[in-house]
Design a protein around this motif. Structure first.
Motif, PDB file in Angstrom:
ATOM      1  N   ASP A 178       0.816  -1.222   0.000  1.00 38.77           N
ATOM      2  CA  ASP A 178       0.000   0.000   0.000  1.00 38.77           C
ATOM      3  C   ASP A 178       0.848   1.270   0.000  1.00 38.77           C
ATOM      4  O   ASP A 178       0.629   2.184  -0.809  1.00 38.77           O
ATOM      5  CB  ASP A 178      -0.945   0.011   1.212  1.00 38.77           C
ATOM      6  N   ALA A 179       1.826   1.341   0.908  1.00 37.71           N
ATOM      7  CA  ALA A 179       2.652   2.547   0.998  1.00 37.71           C
ATOM      8  C   ALA A 179       3.492   2.721  -0.266  1.00 37.71           C
ATOM      9  O   ALA A 179       3.689   3.837  -0.753  1.00 37.71           O
ATOM     10  CB  ALA A 179       3.546   2.478   2.232  1.00 37.71           C
ATOM     11  N   VAL A 180       3.961   1.608  -0.807  1.00 38.73           N
ATOM     12  CA  VAL A 180       4.768   1.643  -2.027  1.00 38.73           C
ATOM     13  C   VAL A 180       3.957   2.223  -3.181  1.00 38.73           C
ATOM     14  O   VAL A 180       4.451   3.043  -3.961  1.00 38.73           O
ATOM     15  CB  VAL A 180       5.254   0.220  -2.371  1.00 38.73           C
ATOM     16  N   ILE A 181       2.701   1.809  -3.300  1.00 37.25           N
ATOM     17  CA  ILE A 181       1.847   2.286  -4.393  1.00 37.25           C
ATOM     18  C   ILE A 181       1.464   3.746  -4.160  1.00 37.25           C
ATOM     19  O   ILE A 181       1.460   4.559  -5.094  1.00 37.25           O
ATOM     20  CB  ILE A 181       0.595   1.395  -4.521  1.00 37.25           C
ATOM     21  N   ARG A 182       1.151   4.094  -2.927  1.00 36.33           N
ATOM     22  CA  ARG A 182       0.797   5.491  -2.623  1.00 36.33           C
ATOM     23  C   ARG A 182       1.933   6.445  -2.969  1.00 36.33           C
ATOM     24  O   ARG A 182       1.717   7.531  -3.496  1.00 36.33           O
ATOM     25  CB  ARG A 182       0.454   5.636  -1.137  1.00 36.33           C
ATOM     26  N   HIS A 183       3.147   6.034  -2.661  1.00 39.86           N
ATOM     27  CA  HIS A 183       4.313   6.894  -2.875  1.00 39.86           C
ATOM     28  C   HIS A 183       4.982   6.652  -4.219  1.00 39.86           C
ATOM     29  O   HIS A 183       5.968   7.330  -4.547  1.00 39.86           O
ATOM     30  CB  HIS A 183       5.334   6.666  -1.760  1.00 39.86           C
ATOM     31  N   THR A 184       4.458   5.676  -4.990  1.00 39.67           N
ATOM     32  CA  THR A 184       5.060   5.264  -6.271  1.00 39.67           C
ATOM     33  C   THR A 184       6.563   5.073  -6.128  1.00 39.67           C
ATOM     34  O   THR A 184       7.346   5.496  -6.970  1.00 39.67           O
ATOM     35  CB  THR A 184       4.756   6.277  -7.404  1.00 39.67           C
ATOM     36  N   ASN A 185       6.945   4.404  -5.050  1.00 42.75           N
ATOM     37  CA  ASN A 185       8.362   4.225  -4.768  1.00 42.75           C
ATOM     38  C   ASN A 185       8.558   2.958  -3.950  1.00 42.75           C
ATOM     39  O   ASN A 185       8.002   2.823  -2.856  1.00 42.75           O
ATOM     40  CB  ASN A 185       8.894   5.439  -3.993  1.00 42.75           C
ATOM     41  N   LEU A 186       9.329   2.020  -4.468  1.00 42.09           N
ATOM     42  CA  LEU A 186       9.590   0.775  -3.755  1.00 42.09           C
ATOM     43  C   LEU A 186      10.388   0.996  -2.479  1.00 42.09           C
ATOM     44  O   LEU A 186      10.422   0.123  -1.604  1.00 42.09           O
ATOM     45  CB  LEU A 186      10.353  -0.196  -4.662  1.00 42.09           C
ATOM     46  N   ARG A 187      11.016   2.145  -2.360  1.00 42.07           N
ATOM     47  CA  ARG A 187      11.780   2.458  -1.158  1.00 42.07           C
ATOM     48  C   ARG A 187      10.895   3.004  -0.042  1.00 42.07           C
ATOM     49  O   ARG A 187      11.389   3.408   0.997  1.00 42.07           O
ATOM     50  CB  ARG A 187      12.897   3.450  -1.496  1.00 42.07           C
TER      51      ARG A 187
END
Length: 518
Positions: free
Chosen positions: A458-467
């Motif tokens: 979820d956080a990865v998709i929200r931030h468009t960042n795997l980090r």
């Protein structure tokens, strides 16, 4: 930048790059150095990549005049909007008639020749890349390999990847070479009589190719017998894993197709990963697969957002390189940048951009770098990600954002056709080591940056960042319930494809040899 160095300015600042204003040439140099291939052909197709890949692997091309004229009977007159007969049957027979002689020396039947030519066009020019002066054929044998440069170095990059470290284990390179040498398939058999007219040409590295290889050599640095780049190391291992699967389970034509189409995915993953590997805090966008064919709007929108972030990540590398150049050559202060610009001719577009950035409060070095980078991209007519879009669509992992045809060329979303799904499984799962579904998803994320919507995504998709750090200023809106449905849909597709087995205790095993685990 190439060219003679101009004299320094009266204030001691070298203005060659600014005054030359060859931002496009500098951009192409960035492509070579940071990615290992250009992103300047927005019509590049998988057959172009396959042709360049085979050419680099074999070190040979062939004179394909005979097969080109057999296949390309009609050529489009763009001005008139009509197809004109360029190579009629009579001309083909006059030049290559012996290839069509009957078993007892009878003259070839005109109707049968016409049917053969139509079939050859449908099969060997299926991707629409065969033209009189430049051709990339549907690849089934190395004798179809040409000098067509339309892949803009992408095939060369893939060949270097599959022959890089570890050099003692190059399954993909070895297997592809074996397939290209074999003639036991319908496509090669169909063309064999005219392929015999094509003389072999041993290819040597041109100065341009040698320069390109030199610029990107650092991408293939190795330590301890493995590639240093985590992304390229994972992609190399995946390529070899896919080759092992194909050697045991695939037919020649299907294997070649999947191995070549997987290369298109490899190029995409490498390109969007590059910023994160070049800079410690550079973002790496995820690849959110939409498994609902665009009908679940929230997932389709989120998937499209991750693709947009991929384009931004590529452009981030470009801006960073332009910025490094400005700082190293001219400095960072207003006085230094003004001195560099004194008497320079940036061009109207770049001047407007520079002024706009400065008026908005951007620091002078960053303003000049951004203006020059945007000017260079504008000269290419499309964003760099555009060169990878058509490849992704044809390879089976990109689809239109809207099923009604809206959105334009760049507005796509990540998805997975049945063939791409099979390829992804085979490139991820070892034949003798089935994975539980959650572990399979972990591998997809670790190896390729692929996510489907688990809670930890979820956080990865929200931030468009795997980090898991913010990439865009705006947070991507997601529907958590729809994302969970997307995960379940993916699991069901794996089971329906035959590469997964669901058990009563809720476990799902993913394997490339399902018959041994039912």
């Amino acid at each position: 930048m190439s060219g003679s160095r101009s004299s320094a300015s009266p204030r001691g600042i070298n203005c060659e790059w600014v005054r030359a204003v060859d931002t496009k040439a500098f951009l192409e140099s960035v492509f070579d150095e940071e990615f290992g291939f250009l992103m300047t052909n927005f019509s590049v197709k998988p057959v172009h990549v396959a042709n360049g890949f085979a050419r680099a692997l074999t070190g040979r091309t062939y004179d394909t005049t005979a097969i080109t004229r057999l296949v390309r009977r009609y050529v489009r007159n763009q001005k008139l909007g009509i197809d004109e007969e360029r190579y009629p049957n009579a001309e083909v027979l006059a030049q290559f008639g012996e290839a069509f002689q009957g078993p007892r020396g009878h003259e070839p039947d005109a109707l049968r020749l016409t049917r053969l030519r139509s079939l050859s066009f449908d099969v060997l020019a299926a991707d629409g890349a065969v033209f009189p002066t430049q051709a990339s054929f549907t690849l089934s044998n190395e004798r179809f390999v040409t000098r067509d440069p339309s892949d803009v170095g992408m095939g060369l990059f893939l060949a270097r990847l599959v022959t890089a470290e570890p050099k003692s284990r190059t399954e993909a390179a070895t297997y592809i070479r074996e397939l290209l040498q074999s003639e036991g398939d319908p496509w090669t058999t169909l063309a064999l009589p005219v392929l015999g007219f094509g003389d072999v040409r041993e290819e040597t590295e041109s100065p341009e190719v040698a320069e390109r290889i030199g610029k990107s050599e650092h991408l293939f640095d190795a330590s301890g017998g493995q590639l240093t780049s985590p992304a390229l190391r994972n992609l190399r291992e995946a390529y070899d894993r896919l080759a092992r699967f194909e050697r045991n389970a695939g037919s020649k034509l299907n294997s070649l197709r999947r191995l070549m189409l997987f290369g298109c995915f490899v190029l995409h993953v490498h390109a969007v990963s590059r910023w994160s590997e070049r800079e410690d805090h550079g973002p790496r966008p995820p690849i959110l697969l939409d498994l609902f064919d665009g009908t679940l709007v929230s997932v389709a929108d989120a998937s499209r957002a991750t693709l947009r972030a991929a384009g931004d990540a590529i452009e981030g590398v470009i801006r960073s390189r332009f910025h490094d150049h400005v700082v190293s050559e001219y400095g960072t202060t207003t006085k230094q940048i003004d001195a560099a610009l004194n008497g320079a001719e940036l061009g109207e577009r770049a001047e407007v951009l520079y002024t706009t950035y400065r008026d908005g409060g951007t620091e002078p070095a960053d303003a000049l770098a951004r203006a020059a980078a945007e000017d260079a991209v504008d000269k290419e007519r499309e964003a760099p990600i555009g060169s990878l879009i058509e490849l992704g669509r044809r390879a089976g992992f990109l689809a239109p954002w809207s099923n009604q045809g809206r959105g334009g060329k760049l507005r796509k979303r990540y998805t997975a056709t049945a063939e791409f799904l099979e390829t992804l499984v085979a490139a991820t799962v070892e034949p003798e080591e089935p994975l539980e579904f959650p572990e399979f998803l972990d591998r997809l994320r670790d190896n390729f940056g692929v996510v489907v919507g688990r809670p930890e995504d979820d956080a990865v998709i929200r931030h468009t960042n795997l980090r898991d750090e913010e990439f865009w200023a705006a947070i991507v809106s997601i529907n958590e319930e729809d994302l969970r449905r997307n995960v379940e849909e993916f699991r069901e597709l794996i089971v329906e494809s035959g590469y997964g087995k669901a058990y009563a205790d809720g476990r799902t095993m993913v394997t490339t040899r399902p018959e041994g685990h039912l």
